[in-house]
Design an enzyme around this catalytic site. Structure first.
Site, PDB file in Angstrom:
ATOM      1  N   SER A   1     -11.554  -4.786   3.424  1.00 13.74           N
ATOM      2  CA  SER A   1     -10.921  -4.001   2.363  1.00 13.74           C
ATOM      3  C   SER A   1      -9.517  -3.535   2.741  1.00 13.74           C
ATOM      4  O   SER A   1      -9.188  -3.382   3.914  1.00 13.74           O
ATOM      5  CB  SER A   1     -11.780  -2.783   2.039  1.00 13.74           C
ATOM      6  OG  SER A   1     -13.086  -3.168   1.670  1.00 13.74           O
TER       7      SER A   1
HETATM    8  N1  SAH Z   1     -16.515  -2.988   4.426  1.00 19.87           N
HETATM    9  C1  SAH Z   1     -16.230  -4.390   4.562  1.00 19.87           C
HETATM   10  C2  SAH Z   1     -16.166  -5.049   3.207  1.00 19.87           C
HETATM   11  C3  SAH Z   1     -16.605  -6.459   3.256  1.00 19.87           C
HETATM   12  S1  SAH Z   1     -16.615  -7.231   1.664  1.00 19.87           S
HETATM   13  C4  SAH Z   1     -14.934  -4.598   5.292  1.00 19.87           C
HETATM   14  O1  SAH Z   1     -13.977  -3.851   5.044  1.00 19.87           O
HETATM   15  O2  SAH Z   1     -14.838  -5.533   6.088  1.00 19.87           O
HETATM   16  C5  SAH Z   1     -18.217  -6.768   1.061  1.00 19.87           C
HETATM   17  C6  SAH Z   1     -19.398  -7.209   1.876  1.00 19.87           C
HETATM   18  O3  SAH Z   1     -20.579  -6.896   1.157  1.00 19.87           O
HETATM   19  C7  SAH Z   1     -19.461  -8.719   2.153  1.00 19.87           C
HETATM   20  O4  SAH Z   1     -19.521  -8.931   3.526  1.00 19.87           O
HETATM   21  C8  SAH Z   1     -20.737  -9.166   1.445  1.00 19.87           C
HETATM   22  O5  SAH Z   1     -21.430 -10.200   2.123  1.00 19.87           O
HETATM   23  C9  SAH Z   1     -21.546  -7.872   1.460  1.00 19.87           C
HETATM   24  N2  SAH Z   1     -22.602  -7.812   0.463  1.00 19.87           N
HETATM   25  C10 SAH Z   1     -22.597  -8.239  -0.818  1.00 19.87           C
HETATM   26  N3  SAH Z   1     -23.773  -7.985  -1.413  1.00 19.87           N
HETATM   27  C11 SAH Z   1     -24.568  -7.389  -0.473  1.00 19.87           C
HETATM   28  C12 SAH Z   1     -25.902  -6.876  -0.479  1.00 19.87           C
HETATM   29  N4  SAH Z   1     -26.678  -6.953  -1.568  1.00 19.87           N
HETATM   30  N5  SAH Z   1     -26.382  -6.335   0.658  1.00 19.87           N
HETATM   31  C13 SAH Z   1     -25.610  -6.257   1.776  1.00 19.87           C
HETATM   32  N6  SAH Z   1     -24.343  -6.718   1.848  1.00 19.87           N
HETATM   33  C14 SAH Z   1     -23.823  -7.276   0.728  1.00 19.87           C
END
Ligand code: SAH
Length: 208
Positions: A61
């Protein structure tokens, strides 16, 4: 050295300018080395204020959004926090700097493994591989829950896992355009406010 300066500039010139006031959050963002959470070819962009690809169609993010969401959780040090969507683990590290205990859940095993590696120094972090759209009942209730992927609507399990006076921060809406909501539980009731317009990758629901 080069990164320390870049991190300082990000905090002082970008995050403050954009309205982040919580000094604990700013200090955490000054401390956590975001470059350790981005893919090697993107190192030079690690402290730019935009999201970056981390593989598997996912992103780390934007720093401003990380700061905004973290500030909205109102952490003062002892809280138990659930993060849904570990991704790179960067937001997890910021939370770990500010709360007592962090449980973070990620559905893509390869990302969860990468985060486990980079977060190995953090003792009060528990990483879980699985579907976080139903929260993580095993450790509930939580003082704060942060969802870093976009849901069509708030999955009911998440507010249900809040402790009294708990805060849930979640982007809600269609792909590419969501409202960032803060939901606060008071006396068993839920109050909702809108913080920002954001664009997150989708929360995958009900797919194990
Ligand atoms: N906080 C992270 C954001 C990653 S993007 C950062 O800044 O690096 C969002 C993430 O949510 C992705 O890695 C995706 O695989 C995960 N995601 C999506 N749906 C999900 C779910 N149902 N349970 C767990 N993770 C999920």
């Amino acid at each position: 050295m080069r990164f320390e300066h870049a991190r300082h500039e990000l905090v002082e010139r970008v995050l403050r300018f954009k309205g982040i006031r919580d000094e604990r959050v700013l200090a955490a963002m000054r401390k956590v080395p975001r470059h350790e959470f981005v893919p090697e070819p993107l190192l030079s962009e690690a402290y730019a204020d935009y999201p970056l690809p981390i593989g598997h169609g996912q992103t780390i993010s934007q720093p401003y959004i990380v700061a905004l969401m973290t500030a909205a959780l109102e952490l003062s040090g002892g809280e138990k926090v659930l993060e849904v969507g570990t991704g790179s683990g960067y937001q997890t590290a910021i939370l770990a700097e500010l709360a007592g205990r962090v449980i973070s859940i990620e559905r893509i095993a390869a990302l969860a493994e990468g985060a486990r590696e980079v977060l190995r120094g953090y003792k009060d972090v528990t990483l879980v591989t699985g579907d976080g759209s139903k929260g993580y009942a095993e450790e509930a209730p939580y003082d704060a829950i942060i969802v870093t992927a976009a849901a069509h609507r708030t999955p009911p399990a998440l507010p249900a896992q809040l402790a009294e006076a708990g805060r849930l921060v979640i982007p809600v809406g269609p792909p590419f355009y969501q409202r960032l909501l803060k939901i606060t539980k008071t006396g068993g009731e839920f109050r909702e406010e809108e913080l920002e317009v954001v664009s997150f990758v989708p929360l995958v629901e009900g797919a194990g």
